[in-house]
Design a protein around this motif. Structure first.
Motif, PDB file in Angstrom:
ATOM      1  N   ALA A 118       0.454  -1.097   0.164  1.00 31.39           N
ATOM      2  CA  ALA A 118      -0.072  -0.389   0.305  1.00 31.39           C
ATOM      3  C   ALA A 118       1.082   1.139  -0.097  1.00 31.39           C
ATOM      4  O   ALA A 118       0.597   1.780  -0.694  1.00 31.39           O
ATOM      5  CB  ALA A 118      -1.216  -0.025   1.636  1.00 31.39           C
ATOM      6  N   LYS A 121       2.844   1.499  -2.949  1.00 36.16           N
ATOM      7  CA  LYS A 121       1.943   1.562  -4.238  1.00 36.16           C
ATOM      8  C   LYS A 121       2.455   0.920  -5.340  1.00 36.16           C
ATOM      9  O   LYS A 121       2.504   1.183  -6.541  1.00 36.16           O
ATOM     10  CB  LYS A 121       1.700   2.555  -5.118  1.00 36.16           C
ATOM     11  N   ASP A 147      -3.816  -7.398  -3.070  1.00 42.23           N
ATOM     12  CA  ASP A 147      -2.204  -6.945  -2.877  1.00 42.23           C
ATOM     13  C   ASP A 147      -1.350  -7.753  -3.926  1.00 42.23           C
ATOM     14  O   ASP A 147      -0.068  -7.641  -4.073  1.00 42.23           O
ATOM     15  CB  ASP A 147      -1.385  -7.172  -1.781  1.00 42.23           C
TER      16      ASP A 147
END
Length: 317
Positions: A118, A121, A147
């Motif tokens: 996260a 990115k 993810d």
């Protein structure tokens, strides 16, 4: 016979759990060098991460008691065309265990990987996990499918208990897992046991240089962290979840003349991943558990093919 093969695997698991020495150094152990990095190390509660290269992201997760150096043979090539994130579990490389002295190591690694994806990115990176690292990669795909682009699982099962007995359950094996955790953690702070580490290495790798590396890594790992991580590995069963993991999986597994033979290995891994919707099986011969050390060119070729593969086919029945 499959039963004989599983008995051998179970013996290996026991050796792995009780044969490790506490954090100590073996000067004679010529372990593989950690990859050079072009940025500062990112420290997290349960893992640290080093990044190298530019391009599409790849995350490499090592197994039980293994430092990031287990990936040193593939990182330079990968870094030519990928941004490579090389993970190390805190305590496995002689470093500070940090949060890994408390229960919840595997879930903590998953949480840290989710944070890494996260915050950096990364979108849906490719994730490569060996042994316990493969289980963690599957756990991440289950908990955070957003993810994961695709998975390369290297010699890992959805439930390691299957090597003890077909259809084994967590409840049935938990007393044994607890006893192993106690025995393994008791080694912390005591003199290193070179013979035990060498016996472990002999089961986990075939080539002399591979065995030297594995023995050296075992000597440096914090036995307290390894004990808890192995307990959690033994009590994590992802078999019911495999059908829901949508990310394509490439499963790499070894075989050799003394066992597991190719027919035994084929049968075990084909059955273990039969319910996963998108799986490609890749077997590598003349190799043991540390297949990337025993057969570097074949492993590199499998890794390259995995990264180029857009999808995967269902495992044939």
């Amino acid at each position: 016979m499959i039963s004989h093969f599983k008995a051998r695997l179970a013996a290996t698991a026991v050796t792995l759990m009780i044969g490790l020495s506490p954090a100590a150094s073996h000067a004679q152990a010529a372990t593989a060098a950690a990859p050079k990095v072009d940025a500062a190390e990112t420290q997290m509660p349960h893992i640290s991460v080093q990044a190298i290269g530019k391009g599409t992201p790849v995350i490499l997760v090592p197994g039980l008691s293994s430092p990031r150096a287990v990936w040193a043979g593939v990182v330079p090539t990968l870094a030519k065309s990928h941004r490579v994130y090389v993970v190390q579990v805190n305590g496995f490389g002689g470093d500070d265990p940090r949060a890994n002295l408390s229960p919840g190591i595997l879930d903590g690694i998953v949480a840290d990987l989710h944070t890494l994806v996260a915050q950096s990115k990364l979108g849906k990176p490719a994730i490569v996990g060996h042994s316990m690292g493969g289980l963690v990669a599957l756990m991440l795909a289950k908990a955070h499918p957003e993810d994961v682009g695709k998975l390369m699982i290297v010699d890992s099962l959805p439930y390691i208990g299957e090597i003890f007995a077909p259809g084994a359950t967590v409840a049935a094996l938990e007393p044994q897992a607890k006893a192993m955790r106690v025995a393994m953690a008791a080694a912390y702070g005591k003199p290193a046991n070179p013979a035990a580490n060498e016996a472990l290495a002999a089961r986990m790798a075939l080539k002399p240089d591979s065995r030297v590396a594995v023995a050296g890594w075992a000597a440096k790992a914090d036995a307290r962290v390894s004990a808890q991580a192995m307990y959690e590995d033994l009590t994590t069963d992802l078999r019911p979840d495999m059908a829901s993991i949508a990310a394509p999986i490439t499963l790499v597994y070894p075989w050799n003349a003394t066992g597991p033979t190719k027919p035994d290995a084929d049968a075990l891994y084909r059955k273990a991943y039969a319910t996963a919707p998108h799986v490609t099986l890749v077997d590598i011969g003349d190799a043991a558990h540390f297949v990337m050390l025993d057969q570097p060119p074949a492993f590199q070729a499998a890794l390259d093919a995995f990264l180029q593969r857009l999808g995967a086919a269902k495992v044939p029945a």
